[in-house]
Design an enzyme around this catalytic site. Structure first.
Site, mmCIF file in Angstrom:
data_model
loop_
_atom_site.group_PDB
_atom_site.id
_atom_site.type_symbol
_atom_site.label_atom_id
_atom_site.label_comp_id
_atom_site.label_asym_id
_atom_site.label_seq_id
_atom_site.Cartn_x
_atom_site.Cartn_y
_atom_site.Cartn_z
ATOM 1 N N LYS A 155 0.839 -1.191 0.000
ATOM 2 C CA LYS A 155 0.000 0.000 0.000
ATOM 3 C C LYS A 155 0.880 1.250 0.000
ATOM 4 C CE LYS A 155 0.723 1.857 3.382
ATOM 5 N NZ LYS A 155 1.980 2.395 3.996
ATOM 6 N N TYR A 203 -4.712 4.139 5.900
ATOM 7 C CA TYR A 203 -5.291 3.222 6.892
ATOM 8 C C TYR A 203 -6.564 3.815 7.500
ATOM 9 C CZ TYR A 203 -0.948 0.465 7.043
ATOM 10 O OH TYR A 203 0.119 -0.330 6.728
HETATM 11 P P1 NAD Z 1 12.375 1.075 2.806
HETATM 12 O O1 NAD Z 1 12.912 2.419 2.473
HETATM 13 O O2 NAD Z 1 12.808 0.444 4.075
HETATM 14 O O3 NAD Z 1 12.714 0.046 1.628
HETATM 15 C C1 NAD Z 1 12.591 0.393 0.268
HETATM 16 C C2 NAD Z 1 13.378 -0.571 -0.585
HETATM 17 O O4 NAD Z 1 13.307 -0.141 -1.942
HETATM 18 C C3 NAD Z 1 14.870 -0.626 -0.209
HETATM 19 O O5 NAD Z 1 15.318 -1.956 -0.265
HETATM 20 C C4 NAD Z 1 15.547 0.194 -1.310
HETATM 21 O O6 NAD Z 1 16.874 -0.225 -1.590
HETATM 22 C C5 NAD Z 1 14.622 -0.105 -2.497
HETATM 23 N N1 NAD Z 1 14.680 0.916 -3.545
HETATM 24 C C6 NAD Z 1 14.787 0.665 -4.850
HETATM 25 N N2 NAD Z 1 14.836 1.796 -5.565
HETATM 26 C C7 NAD Z 1 14.773 2.803 -4.682
HETATM 27 C C8 NAD Z 1 14.812 4.216 -4.802
HETATM 28 N N3 NAD Z 1 14.895 4.821 -6.008
HETATM 29 N N4 NAD Z 1 14.740 4.943 -3.681
HETATM 30 C C9 NAD Z 1 14.635 4.365 -2.470
HETATM 31 N N5 NAD Z 1 14.608 3.020 -2.280
HETATM 32 C C10 NAD Z 1 14.679 2.255 -3.375
HETATM 33 O O7 NAD Z 1 10.786 1.196 2.719
HETATM 34 P P2 NAD Z 1 9.718 0.207 3.372
HETATM 35 O O8 NAD Z 1 9.331 0.744 4.696
HETATM 36 O O9 NAD Z 1 10.188 -1.185 3.284
HETATM 37 O O10 NAD Z 1 8.467 0.460 2.400
HETATM 38 C C11 NAD Z 1 8.348 -0.185 1.132
HETATM 39 C C12 NAD Z 1 6.865 -0.250 0.732
HETATM 40 O O11 NAD Z 1 6.184 -1.014 1.713
HETATM 41 C C13 NAD Z 1 6.153 1.087 0.674
HETATM 42 O O12 NAD Z 1 5.228 1.092 -0.380
HETATM 43 C C14 NAD Z 1 5.431 1.188 2.007
HETATM 44 O O13 NAD Z 1 4.246 1.973 1.957
HETATM 45 C C15 NAD Z 1 5.094 -0.269 2.246
HETATM 46 N N6 NAD Z 1 4.972 -0.578 3.693
HETATM 47 C C16 NAD Z 1 3.843 -1.196 4.111
HETATM 48 C C17 NAD Z 1 3.676 -1.486 5.445
HETATM 49 C C18 NAD Z 1 2.443 -2.208 5.912
HETATM 50 O O14 NAD Z 1 2.222 -2.298 7.133
HETATM 51 N N7 NAD Z 1 1.630 -2.756 5.023
HETATM 52 C C19 NAD Z 1 4.660 -1.136 6.361
HETATM 53 C C20 NAD Z 1 5.827 -0.520 5.896
HETATM 54 C C21 NAD Z 1 5.953 -0.248 4.542
#
Ligand code: NAD
Length: 363
Positions: free
Chosen positions: A136, A220
């Site tokens: 999401k 949410y």
């Molecule tokens: P994060 O920043 O920890 O991870 C992002 C990942 O994408 C990293 O591995 C990074 O290397 C990669 N990536 C690739 N290209 C990139 C770029 N150009 N810039 C930045 N990162 C890049 O983020 P996250 O917290 O893991 O979130 C990822 C997704 O998951 C988002 O869409 C977020 O909304 C979603 N999320 C959902 C929940 C949930 O409870 N459902 C919780 C956290 C995150």
């Protein structure tokens, strides 16, 4: 106001809890699916959510296994390969990802990248013939979400959004409460916010995040008001506030909004990157339900006008992915399909329009 004894209430809750555990959205029917049958998931993007929530949840799930990874960082590939005993042929970079089409050992691609990258990777996964779970918000616009849904339909693959709370007993109880045991829902308050740290992160860049707190956690609160009322909103008014215009020059910091539903129910909501709030309050004609905390990874907690809610504590993501596995085994659409993700994006776009125009916007 009808009177219910404590015993009635516990009986109700008991029924509710049993119903929840056997509801189609939570897998409990081990007879229907052989114990050793599992779907193989490839995680795309190995950031926080993949590493600390999804991969451990896959390990706890009943019907899923981690089959592959897609990452832009060779050092992460090495680490995950060892930790999860992954074969070389199931490890991809963003460039080699499309070769996953030839990998019979992967059933599902789970896209866990910054929001604006979801569209590209969901469409590439669909073209590779893989079922898809997308985090999401599923996209950063209605147009993108429609393109993703169309691509998955054309490829004949299932698309699901990472809405883990649909498989979480306290939020399921909120949805059940809204169905009328205590009369019609009249008002909902749903808010989710937290204080965001690092000012350089992608969540504060519009090109990668699509928006600020609204896209990240406001979604949410929109979801909660929709499943609490069981209705789709028809109009919205909204107001934006910024206490740090430098940090939040690119995206929204704090938004308040009000949704009107066809029955006359009203939801008042807030999202913020400036401070913490995480609650859901549903006021029906003859009772109320409150969840606080309502949306985090848990344990969540809640009560109603008749006492505390005693519900099972589950791993949200394991329940969510097991449900998707069951959808694949039984060839059913997910309750949290692309269409569900699209509905939230329609509301989000209407909220942004209401802020710009300062008036009421029809959805
Ligand atoms: P994060 O920043 O920890 O991870 C992002 C990942 O994408 C990293 O591995 C990074 O290397 C990669 N990536 C690739 N290209 C990139 C770029 N150009 N810039 C930045 N990162 C890049 O983020 P996250 O917290 O893991 O979130 C990822 C997704 O998951 C988002 O869409 C977020 O909304 C979603 N999320 C959902 C929940 C949930 O409870 N459902 C919780 C956290 C995150």
């Amino acid at each position: 106001m009808p009177h219910y004894s404590r015993r009635d209430f516990i009986a109700r809750l008991g029924l509710g809890a049993t119903a929840l555990l056997t509801a189609p959205s939570i897998i409990s029917n081990a007879r229907a699916i052989p114990q050793d049958k599992k779907i193989s998931i490839a995680l795309v993007g190995l950031g926080y959510y993949s590493e600390f929530q999804l991969a451990p949840a896959i390990m706890k799930s009943q019907y899923c296994r981690l089959g592959g990874i897609v990452t832009g960082t060779p050092a992460k590939a090495e680490k995950w390969k060892k930790q999860y005993n992954l074969p070389d042929k199931s490890i991809y970079s963003y460039e080699t990802f499309d070769r996953i089409a030839n990998n019979k050992d992967i059933d599902v691609v789970y896209v866990v990248l910054p929001n604006s990258m979801h569209r590209e990777f969901v469409i590439r996964a669909a073209k590779a013939g893989k079922h898809v779970i997308c985090e999401k918000p599923m996209a950063v616009s209605v147009k993108e979400a429609e393109e993703m849904i169309a691509a998955c339909k054309k490829a004949g693959v299932k698309l699901s959004v990472g809405y883990r709370l649909h498989f979480e007993p306290f939020n399921q109880e909120a949805a059940r409460f809204g169905k009328g045991d205590f009369g019609k829902v009249k008002m909902v308050e749903s808010s989710f916010g937290f204080k965001i740290g690092d000012p350089t992160q992608w969540r504060l860049k519009k090109a990668l995040a699509g928006g600020g707190a609204m896209m990240d956690v406001g979604i949410y609160a929109i979801q909660a008001s929709r499943y609490s009322t069981g209705e789709e909103p028809i109009s919205v008014t909204a107001q934006e506030f910024k206490t740090d215009p430098v940090k939040f020059k690119d995206v929204d910091e704090t938004i308040f909004w009000q949704l009107e539903f066809p029955s006359g129910a009203v939801a008042s909501s807030m999202t913020s990157y400036a401070s913490y709030i995480e609650r859901l309050y549903i006021s029906a004609e003859s009772g109320w339900l409150e969840l606080n905390p309502a949306y985090g990874y848990g344990p969540l907690a809640g009560k109603t006008h008749q006492g505390p809610l005693n519900l099972p504590i589950v791993n949200h993501q394991a329940a969510q992915m097991d449900d998707f596995a069951k959808c694949i085994f039984e060839n059913k659409e997910s309750n949290v399909s692309g269409e569900e993700g699209l509905k939230d994006l329609k509301v989000i776009e209407a909220i942004y329009r209401a802020i710009q125009t300062g008036g009421k916007v029809k959805i």
